[in-house]
Design an enzyme around this catalytic site. Structure first.
Site, PDB file in Angstrom:
ATOM      1  N   GLU A 121       0.842  -1.188   0.000  1.00 56.84           N
ATOM      2  CA  GLU A 121       0.000   0.000   0.000  1.00 56.84           C
ATOM      3  C   GLU A 121       0.887   1.251   0.000  1.00 56.84           C
ATOM      4  O   GLU A 121       0.438   2.338   0.322  1.00 56.84           O
ATOM      5  CB  GLU A 121      -0.968   0.002   1.181  1.00 56.84           C
ATOM      6  CG  GLU A 121      -0.324  -0.139   2.544  1.00 56.84           C
ATOM      7  CD  GLU A 121      -1.346  -0.098   3.664  1.00 56.84           C
ATOM      8  OE1 GLU A 121      -2.020   0.923   3.790  1.00 56.84           O
ATOM      9  OE2 GLU A 121      -1.463  -1.097   4.398  1.00 56.84           O
ATOM     10  N   CYS A 132      -3.390  -3.685   4.538  1.00 53.83           N
ATOM     11  CA  CYS A 132      -2.449  -4.736   4.975  1.00 53.83           C
ATOM     12  C   CYS A 132      -2.891  -6.139   4.571  1.00 53.83           C
ATOM     13  O   CYS A 132      -2.180  -7.112   4.838  1.00 53.83           O
ATOM     14  CB  CYS A 132      -2.294  -4.683   6.490  1.00 53.83           C
ATOM     15  SG  CYS A 132      -1.757  -3.090   7.087  1.00 53.83           S
ATOM     16  N   HIS A 150      -2.203 -10.189  12.089  1.00 49.14           N
ATOM     17  CA  HIS A 150      -1.711  -8.915  11.564  1.00 49.14           C
ATOM     18  C   HIS A 150      -1.288  -8.079  12.778  1.00 49.14           C
ATOM     19  O   HIS A 150      -2.024  -7.994  13.760  1.00 49.14           O
ATOM     20  CB  HIS A 150      -2.802  -8.208  10.764  1.00 49.14           C
ATOM     21  CG  HIS A 150      -2.450  -6.784  10.479  1.00 49.14           C
ATOM     22  ND1 HIS A 150      -1.281  -6.445   9.829  1.00 49.14           N
ATOM     23  CD2 HIS A 150      -3.063  -5.609  10.791  1.00 49.14           C
ATOM     24  CE1 HIS A 150      -1.202  -5.128   9.733  1.00 49.14           C
ATOM     25  NE2 HIS A 150      -2.266  -4.601  10.315  1.00 49.14           N
TER      26      HIS A 150
HETATM   27  P1  HMG Z   1      -3.431   6.607  21.609  1.00 51.77           P
HETATM   28  O1  HMG Z   1      -4.652   7.451  21.688  1.00 51.77           O
HETATM   29  O2  HMG Z   1      -2.153   7.329  21.524  1.00 51.77           O
HETATM   30  O3  HMG Z   1      -3.224   5.666  22.844  1.00 51.77           O
HETATM   31  O4  HMG Z   1      -3.656   5.646  20.347  1.00 51.77           O
HETATM   32  P2  HMG Z   1      -4.192   5.224  24.036  1.00 51.77           P
HETATM   33  O5  HMG Z   1      -4.444   6.381  24.918  1.00 51.77           O
HETATM   34  O6  HMG Z   1      -5.385   4.453  23.512  1.00 51.77           O
HETATM   35  O7  HMG Z   1      -3.193   4.248  24.751  1.00 51.77           O
HETATM   36  C1  HMG Z   1      -2.805   3.063  24.125  1.00 51.77           C
HETATM   37  C2  HMG Z   1      -2.699   1.999  25.201  1.00 51.77           C
HETATM   38  O8  HMG Z   1      -1.637   2.374  26.078  1.00 51.77           O
HETATM   39  C3  HMG Z   1      -3.948   1.885  26.092  1.00 51.77           C
HETATM   40  O9  HMG Z   1      -4.084   0.524  26.430  1.00 51.77           O
HETATM   41  C4  HMG Z   1      -3.574   2.680  27.319  1.00 51.77           C
HETATM   42  O10 HMG Z   1      -4.267   2.268  28.490  1.00 51.77           O
HETATM   43  C5  HMG Z   1      -2.096   2.350  27.425  1.00 51.77           C
HETATM   44  P3  HMG Z   1      -5.413  -0.292  26.005  1.00 51.77           P
HETATM   45  O11 HMG Z   1      -6.542   0.393  26.629  1.00 51.77           O
HETATM   46  O12 HMG Z   1      -5.497  -0.200  24.489  1.00 51.77           O
HETATM   47  O13 HMG Z   1      -5.163  -1.668  26.464  1.00 51.77           O
HETATM   48  N1  HMG Z   1      -1.316   3.356  28.156  1.00 51.77           N
HETATM   49  C6  HMG Z   1      -0.340   3.055  29.029  1.00 51.77           C
HETATM   50  N2  HMG Z   1       0.141   1.853  29.455  1.00 51.77           N
HETATM   51  C7  HMG Z   1       1.162   1.880  30.380  1.00 51.77           C
HETATM   52  N3  HMG Z   1       1.703   3.024  30.859  1.00 51.77           N
HETATM   53  C8  HMG Z   1       1.241   4.230  30.464  1.00 51.77           C
HETATM   54  C9  HMG Z   1       0.177   4.275  29.508  1.00 51.77           C
HETATM   55  N4  HMG Z   1      -0.498   5.286  28.888  1.00 51.77           N
HETATM   56  C10 HMG Z   1      -1.416   4.711  28.076  1.00 51.77           C
HETATM   57  N5  HMG Z   1       1.772   5.346  30.944  1.00 51.77           N
HETATM   58  C11 HMG Z   1      -3.565   3.924  18.764  1.00 51.77           C
HETATM   59  C12 HMG Z   1      -3.302   4.312  20.205  1.00 51.77           C
HETATM   60  C13 HMG Z   1      -3.229   2.467  18.556  1.00 51.77           C
HETATM   61  C14 HMG Z   1      -5.041   4.164  18.439  1.00 51.77           C
HETATM   62  C15 HMG Z   1      -2.654   4.818  17.863  1.00 51.77           C
HETATM   63  O14 HMG Z   1      -1.312   4.462  18.051  1.00 51.77           O
HETATM   64  C16 HMG Z   1      -2.976   4.720  16.386  1.00 51.77           C
HETATM   65  O15 HMG Z   1      -3.841   5.436  15.885  1.00 51.77           O
HETATM   66  N6  HMG Z   1      -2.271   3.833  15.629  1.00 51.77           N
HETATM   67  C17 HMG Z   1      -2.473   3.644  14.199  1.00 51.77           C
HETATM   68  C18 HMG Z   1      -3.722   2.844  13.892  1.00 51.77           C
HETATM   69  C19 HMG Z   1      -3.591   1.389  14.236  1.00 51.77           C
HETATM   70  O16 HMG Z   1      -2.509   0.843  14.361  1.00 51.77           O
HETATM   71  N7  HMG Z   1      -4.748   0.693  14.327  1.00 51.77           N
HETATM   72  C20 HMG Z   1      -4.767  -0.738  14.592  1.00 51.77           C
HETATM   73  C21 HMG Z   1      -5.967  -1.444  13.970  1.00 51.77           C
HETATM   74  S1  HMG Z   1      -6.155  -1.071  12.242  1.00 51.77           S
HETATM   75  C22 HMG Z   1      -4.925  -2.043  11.472  1.00 51.77           C
HETATM   76  O17 HMG Z   1      -4.348  -2.897  12.074  1.00 51.77           O
HETATM   77  C23 HMG Z   1      -4.624  -1.747  10.045  1.00 51.77           C
HETATM   78  C24 HMG Z   1      -3.332  -0.986   9.788  1.00 51.77           C
HETATM   79  O18 HMG Z   1      -2.219  -1.839   9.930  1.00 51.77           O
HETATM   80  C25 HMG Z   1      -3.357  -0.367   8.382  1.00 51.77           C
HETATM   81  C26 HMG Z   1      -3.654  -1.259   7.192  1.00 51.77           C
HETATM   82  O19 HMG Z   1      -4.477  -2.157   7.201  1.00 51.77           O
HETATM   83  O20 HMG Z   1      -3.090  -0.945   6.143  1.00 51.77           O
HETATM   84  C27 HMG Z   1      -3.138   0.162  10.751  1.00 51.77           C
END
Ligand code: HMG
Length: 390
Positions: free
Chosen positions: A79, A111, A233
């Protein structure tokens, strides 16, 4: 007729960024990256590395070992496409010296595309068992600087040789699949960085794995106990853990889920934890990691695989590991690729991130960075010029 993966080879860029440094620069608690999302290091592609050079470097050990004879199908899944018309596989075709009797195409569905490429390749070789197919998955994950997605960037490629009677994994014919039109993650043609509704994307992923698994389980009658390991994935490693947890929960398993995830999923995550998301390659990076690092022999064992591509398509499928598979791995090469990388500073990462490929058609030569066996030497009259690295 058994068909599946005969060789699997992984490559990632020679540069990487310690997420501890990124956390400090962004004023984020490091535990959020290391524990919360489960990432430590992300791969950084220098200006003279792209999806073609990474895929060619991944494929080279396979070609060096088995030669090009019989490879009459090349499917390039990405992609991070470099051209709207010409398949990235054609650049690689000349770099690897592939034979001219060769069907070749590029595939896209976020992906997921590597999985449809693998399944199509397996069908093709099953129908014509003397033929071999080369499946390339290669991507550079890019989100905006300072965005929540930033620590989940990464880059890498996996090349798979697909044959009849494969040495590594025979694919089962059954699969469960779930498609739905959603805007969880996308990248319009005019943008270099993906747009993402992060939390929504994780919910869609989990729904997709549940739906795909339900269909797979109904068709096959198998349960999660039928798998020695499961690979997912991996946009970030905790997502794979959450996916397996969701399937265990759906199956009514209340106690011991953490331990089950440790024993059935954890071994596939180590490479991704230090490369970041490799999009189309990430499931197969996980499978490579599992083959290379499994704590017990996997001969004759069934592996579950879940592929997810935003937008979205999810597929749960499986395969059985070939006895003696360890003789056909490139474990030492993968270890070397991962252990010999150069760490960059946050400033260097941002400088590289902000460098764009020139679009003015002028002659341009890139500085020589560390790459694999091939590099993007420059541009000439809007054409990408690649070269082998001596
Ligand atoms: P965010 O808003 O920065 O993070 O986004 P958050 O506030 O949701 O925190 C993440 C986790 O860290 C949470 O845990 C928090 O509790 C924890 P969870 O509730 O998820 O279990 N946390 C902590 N833990 C320990 N100590 C701390 C602490 N602070 C917070 N101090 C997000 C996170 C993944 C949404 C962001 O990184 C993002 O947007 N990533 C890109 C999108 C993505 O990867 N999506 C995955 C599904 S889609 C997919 O897989 C397809 C893809 O590969 C693309 C394709 O298909 O081509 C992306």
């Amino acid at each position: 007729m058994n068909a599946g993966i005969d060789r699997i080879s992984f490559y990632t860029s020679r540069y990487c960024l310690d997420l501890k440094d990124l956390a400090e620069a962004r004023g984020v608690d490091w535990n959020k990256y290391s524990i919360g999302i489960g990432q430590e290091v992300m791969g950084i592609p220098p200006p003279d590395e792209d999806i073609v050079t990474m895929a060619a470097s991944a494929a080279k050990p396979i070609i060096d070992e088995v030669g090009v004879e019989g490879i009459d199908l090349v499917l390039f899944a990405t992609e991070s496409s470099i051209d709207q018309s010409k398949s990235a596989g054609l650049f690689l075709h000349s770099l690897l010296g592939l034979q001219s009797r060769c069907r070749l195409v590029e595939l896209k569905q976020a992906c997921y595309s590597g999985t449809i490429a693998l399944r199509m390749a397996a069908l093709a070789v099953a129908a014509s068992p003397k033929s071999k197919a080369l499946v390339l998955t290669s991507d550079i994950a890019r989100y905006e600087l300072g965005s929540p997605g930033e620590p989940t960037q990464g880059c890498g490629a996996v090349a798979m040789l697909v044959t009849a009677d494969p040495s590594l994994l025979s694919l089962d014919p059954e699969y469960g699949v779930h498609a739905e039109d959603v805007m969880d993650f996308w990248r319009p043609n005019y943008r270099d960085e993906a747009l993402v509704d992060g939390k929504y994307s994780t919910r869609i992923y989990l729904n997709s794995v549940s739906q795909s698994w339900n269909q797979y389980a109904e068709i096959t009658g198998r349960t999660l106990d039928d798998f020695a390991r499961c690979c997912y994935h991996i946009p970030f490693t905790n997502m794979a853990a959450k996916a397996h947890d969701r399937l265990l929960k759906n199956a009514g398993i209340i106690e011991g889920r953490k331990e089950i995830i440790e024993s059935k999923v954890r071994e596939s995550l180590a490479y991704n934890r230090i490369t970041g998301n490799t999009y189309s390659a990430s499931l197969y990076e996980g499978l490579t990691c599992l083959f290379d690092t499994a704590s017990e022999p996997l001969d004759d064992k069934r592996i579950g695989l879940f592929s997810y591509g935003s937008g979205s398509v999810g597929e749960f499928f499986s395969g059985v590991v070939t006895p003696g598979y360890r003789d056909s791995l490139y474990t030492a090469k993968h270890k070397s690729v991962l252990e010999t990388r150069t760490m960059v500073s946050v400033q260097q990462y941002e400088d590289i991130f902000n460098l764009n490929i020139p679009t003015d058609g002028w002659d341009y030569r890139f500085g020589e960075y560390q790459t694999g066996s091939f590099r993007l030497a420059g541009m000439h009259a809007h054409k990408r010029m690649y070269e082998a690295v001596s």
